[in-house]
Design an enzyme around this catalytic site. Sequence first.
Site, short mmCIF file in Angstrom:
data_model
loop_
_atom_site.label_atom_id
_atom_site.label_comp_id
_atom_site.label_asym_id
_atom_site.label_seq_id
_atom_site.Cartn_x
_atom_site.Cartn_y
_atom_site.Cartn_z
N ASN A 1 0.84 -1.18 0.00
CA ASN A 1 0.00 0.00 0.00
C ASN A 1 0.89 1.25 0.00
O ASN A 1 1.51 1.58 1.01
CB ASN A 1 -0.91 -0.03 1.23
CG ASN A 1 -1.89 1.13 1.28
OD1 ASN A 1 -1.61 2.22 0.80
ND2 ASN A 1 -3.03 0.89 1.90
N PHE B 1 -7.37 7.67 3.12
CA PHE B 1 -7.78 6.47 2.40
C PHE B 1 -8.57 5.60 3.36
O PHE B 1 -8.73 5.92 4.53
CB PHE B 1 -6.56 5.72 1.83
CG PHE B 1 -5.54 5.29 2.87
CD1 PHE B 1 -5.56 4.01 3.37
CD2 PHE B 1 -4.58 6.17 3.33
CE1 PHE B 1 -4.63 3.60 4.33
CE2 PHE B 1 -3.64 5.78 4.27
CZ PHE B 1 -3.67 4.49 4.78
N ASP C 1 -0.92 -3.60 11.19
CA ASP C 1 -2.25 -4.07 10.85
C ASP C 1 -3.18 -3.09 11.53
O ASP C 1 -3.02 -2.78 12.72
CB ASP C 1 -2.50 -5.50 11.33
CG ASP C 1 -3.72 -6.10 10.66
OD1 ASP C 1 -3.89 -5.91 9.43
OD2 ASP C 1 -4.52 -6.76 11.33
#
Length: 191
Positions: free
Chosen positions: A9, A146, A67
């Site tokens: 990403n 995002f 995460d």
Amino acid sequence: MRVVVATHNAHKVEELGRILSPLLPGIELVKYDGPDADETGDTFAANALIKAREAAQHTGLPALADDSGIAVDALEGAPGIRSARYAGTREDADNNALLLENLKGVEDRAAQFMCAAAFVDGEFEAVELGVWPGCVLTEARGAGGFGYDPLFQPDGETRASAELSAAEKDALSHRRRAFEQLAQVIRSRSL
């Protein structure tokens, strides 16, 4: 210090670069080019470690991973560790639409962005957790960020996360909180 960031990403790599450069002067973040790790953990921390271990093993470099996701109180913590795959498509718009659908008619929209940041260097492993409390809005606002940023309003703010500048978000976010703590661990280890 060269460190691989265990993500494909590009937004996360940019964000981590902005966050970590003042905290760990001289750190060089290297983009990960290896296979995706199977995120089989049942917590953010477990999945962050799985990704960092995979990247370190694949590249031979120390590795950073995170995460993260959103946990909504009224949904018993969902989407949680499945935030990126919530709608089954891995598309932000689909995930946001499903979250709004699942919260139709719900008044208490308290939520937290959560981030587990992991560092793996040989046998040494560390994980730190950052939490950013807020609530889920009834409609998307803003064009920045995002993921769930257009739907998340941090506590103490009148704007959505997607309406904050990159610098404002970097100073407040769950990712900042987790990686700031992790940077302290890394600094103390390298002294």
